[in-house]
Design a protein around this motif. Sequence first.
Motif, short mmCIF file in Angstrom:
data_model
loop_
_atom_site.label_atom_id
_atom_site.label_comp_id
_atom_site.label_asym_id
_atom_site.label_seq_id
_atom_site.Cartn_x
_atom_site.Cartn_y
_atom_site.Cartn_z
N VAL A 193 0.84 -1.20 0.00
CA VAL A 193 0.00 0.00 0.00
C VAL A 193 0.88 1.25 0.00
N ALA A 194 2.07 1.15 0.58
CA ALA A 194 2.97 2.31 0.65
C ALA A 194 3.27 2.86 -0.74
N GLU A 195 3.45 1.97 -1.71
CA GLU A 195 3.81 2.38 -3.06
C GLU A 195 2.67 3.09 -3.77
N ARG A 196 1.46 2.98 -3.24
CA ARG A 196 0.30 3.58 -3.88
C ARG A 196 -0.07 4.95 -3.31
N LEU A 197 0.59 5.35 -2.23
CA LEU A 197 0.19 6.57 -1.54
C LEU A 197 0.92 7.79 -2.09
N ILE A 198 0.16 8.86 -2.30
CA ILE A 198 0.71 10.17 -2.64
C ILE A 198 0.38 11.07 -1.46
N GLY A 199 1.40 11.58 -0.79
CA GLY A 199 1.09 12.43 0.34
C GLY A 199 2.22 12.54 1.33
N MET A 200 1.84 12.88 2.56
CA MET A 200 2.80 12.94 3.68
C MET A 200 2.20 12.09 4.78
N PHE A 201 2.97 11.15 5.30
CA PHE A 201 2.39 10.22 6.24
C PHE A 201 3.46 9.50 7.05
N ALA A 202 3.10 9.22 8.29
CA ALA A 202 3.84 8.31 9.15
C ALA A 202 2.77 7.44 9.78
N LEU A 203 2.86 6.14 9.58
CA LEU A 203 1.79 5.28 10.05
C LEU A 203 2.33 4.00 10.67
N ALA A 204 1.52 3.46 11.57
CA ALA A 204 1.84 2.19 12.22
C ALA A 204 0.62 1.29 12.12
N ILE A 205 0.83 0.07 11.70
CA ILE A 205 -0.24 -0.91 11.55
C ILE A 205 0.10 -2.16 12.36
N TRP A 206 -0.81 -2.54 13.24
CA TRP A 206 -0.67 -3.82 13.94
C TRP A 206 -1.56 -4.83 13.22
N ASP A 207 -0.96 -5.88 12.73
CA ASP A 207 -1.67 -6.93 12.02
C ASP A 207 -1.71 -8.16 12.91
N ALA A 208 -2.86 -8.35 13.58
CA ALA A 208 -2.98 -9.46 14.52
C ALA A 208 -2.96 -10.82 13.82
N ARG A 209 -3.23 -10.82 12.52
CA ARG A 209 -3.23 -12.09 11.79
C ARG A 209 -1.84 -12.72 11.78
N THR A 210 -0.83 -11.86 11.69
CA THR A 210 0.55 -12.35 11.62
C THR A 210 1.38 -11.92 12.83
N GLN A 211 0.70 -11.24 13.81
CA GLN A 211 1.40 -10.72 14.99
C GLN A 211 2.59 -9.86 14.56
N ARG A 212 2.31 -8.92 13.68
CA ARG A 212 3.37 -8.12 13.07
C ARG A 212 3.02 -6.64 13.11
N LEU A 213 4.02 -5.80 13.43
CA LEU A 213 3.89 -4.35 13.38
C LEU A 213 4.54 -3.84 12.10
N VAL A 214 3.86 -2.92 11.41
CA VAL A 214 4.38 -2.32 10.19
C VAL A 214 4.45 -0.81 10.38
N LEU A 215 5.62 -0.24 10.20
CA LEU A 215 5.82 1.21 10.26
C LEU A 215 6.18 1.70 8.87
N ILE A 216 5.50 2.75 8.39
CA ILE A 216 5.75 3.28 7.05
C ILE A 216 5.88 4.79 7.12
N ARG A 217 6.91 5.31 6.46
CA ARG A 217 7.12 6.76 6.39
C ARG A 217 7.08 7.22 4.94
N ASP A 218 6.58 8.42 4.72
CA ASP A 218 6.40 8.92 3.36
C ASP A 218 7.73 9.06 2.61
N GLN A 219 7.61 9.25 1.30
CA GLN A 219 8.77 9.18 0.40
C GLN A 219 9.83 10.22 0.71
N LEU A 220 9.42 11.43 1.08
CA LEU A 220 10.38 12.51 1.31
C LEU A 220 10.68 12.73 2.79
N GLY A 221 9.97 12.06 3.67
CA GLY A 221 10.20 12.27 5.10
C GLY A 221 9.56 13.54 5.62
N ILE A 222 8.40 13.88 5.09
CA ILE A 222 7.70 15.10 5.52
C ILE A 222 7.20 14.94 6.95
#
Length: 605
Positions: free
Chosen positions: A110-139
């Motif tokens: 999903v990160a590759e599809r986003l246009i914008g400024m963002f810092a996000l954290a996703i907890w996926d209980a299905r895989t017990q995994r945390l995902v952190l994503i920061r925007d392309q330029l670090g805004i």
Amino acid sequence: MSYEQDLTGSRAVLAAMTATMGARGPDAGGLWVEGPAALGHRRLAIIDIAGGTQPMTVDTPDGPIVLVYSGEAYNFTELRAELRNRGHHFRGRSDTEAVLRGYLEWGDAVAERLIGMFALAIWDARTQRLVLIRDQLGIKPLVLLPTRDGVLFGSEPKAILANPLARAAVGLDGLRELFTLITDPATAVWHGMRQVEPGTIVTVDRDGLRETRYWTLRTAEHTDDLGATIATVRELLHDSVQRQLVADVPLCTLLSGGLDSSAITALAARQLRRSGESVRSFTVEFAGQREDFVADEWRSTLDAPFADEVGRHVGAHHHTLVIDPAELAAPEVRAAVVAARDLPLGLGDSDASLYLLSRAVRERSTVALSGESADEVFAGYRWFHDSALRDADTFPWMAAMPRDLTRRTTLLRPDLVRALALDDYVRDQYRTALARVEPLPGEAPLDARMRQISHLHITRFLRAMLDRKDRMSMAVGLEVRVPLCDHRLVEYLYNVPWALKSHDGREKSLLRSATAELLPRSVIERVKSHYPITQDAAYVRALQQQAAQVLAEDHRVLEIMDAAAVRKLVGRDVGGVGLPDRIGLEQFLDLAVWLDRYQPQLLLT
């Protein structure tokens, strides 16, 4: 995130961490805790005021997926349409839900599809995994601290420092960041912490932490001629500004009267006129500045008259906010700036005026568009155009500025200066930064060097500018959007040959050509003027008086600063305090505030 304990008993700690982000999110807050995962959020409500509450969850047969998110995805309308076609149902109309549903559909991609400024954290209980994503330029900022059995993370270090597991300490590597004009994209200054790098996904599971870069500056041959290049830049500018005008709250522009902010304001005015609206714009000036202004090599003209003219030209509701030098020097303003930064950067009235401007704008608007990145991606700084500076074997801005500004050591204790070894640090950082530049086979030597310089600015210099704007604005709950940091525009311009990028023999040729029809001739012809600083002698006297008070306290700051050097500067006539001296005083005072507030352990050996 802790894989060896159930965090449901740690809600108080999570609440304390989340509370530190209250200024960034004054409108709402929420916590989500289950098993090894604990997520907190403070919301600045921009889109779908009622329906965008976070943490936001979506249930699956194998467990919930939970999102906390800062920023905006400007292409959320297209994402929603595509996801609806794929069978997704939406409860509201926020971009947050589009991002969450996008993860459910595409996973990390999903990160590759986003246009914008963002810092996000996703907890996926299905895989017990945390995902952190920061925007392309670090805004948008995002920092983390690995722990024995997981990770702590937050938008700012203060959130992590509110957890008892975090150690408030700074070592020599962190101090090196404070005393040079170098920004390592991974460094967070605080011991053990680091930034999630721009364009990066960090995943954490029971096997540890992994990083994947989903976006970077890719080298490619540019085949468009000048006309097509200008047309493409114009199209990308229009699209970026149009996307970033979407908000359910009052919106404005920050207008300095320079080419960058004037172009953004004119583009916004054109878009808003189509719906019968007028753009609102704000500029800042210092009391008495119009009468007492003295031009120098960095600022040849005042901003306010040009901003006034642009406001009239585009039909804006324009406001000039006047700041008194006494307010700039107020200890409570310095304390607010240091707290917003989490660091004693010593930028003084440059940061303070931006903080005060943001605070005044926030009384009238919640979102502001700004012109950051034009100088970095359109080649606006003079060292892009000076062969001696651009060919120097170091960062060009380090070659362009006096040594006392690029290595701020004149007031440091001599033993600390030796331990920091800043010349070695700068050299090593420069080599590391250059190694990331992907060459283009067969490229002419000048184009190859300009590609390097462009890369250095986008990945190093720009990061500092974006962090400054985010921290000063979000400290008062103002969201600043930066249309010129649209990653599509940045990657296109990165590959434009120098002959086209400087086709009219001036700085920012392509931006000027793409927006000339929208702007008054005076702005098109105006020579770049850097962000203003006050020239009022009373401001310098206030710095000296405050520094004298700190010296009288035998303050802990003297573990870092040389008392005799500071005392000499405090006693100097105001007219003899040059800019490097003034910055030294600023950093001395910032350090004192920072040491009092954070009580960090200094690891100086």
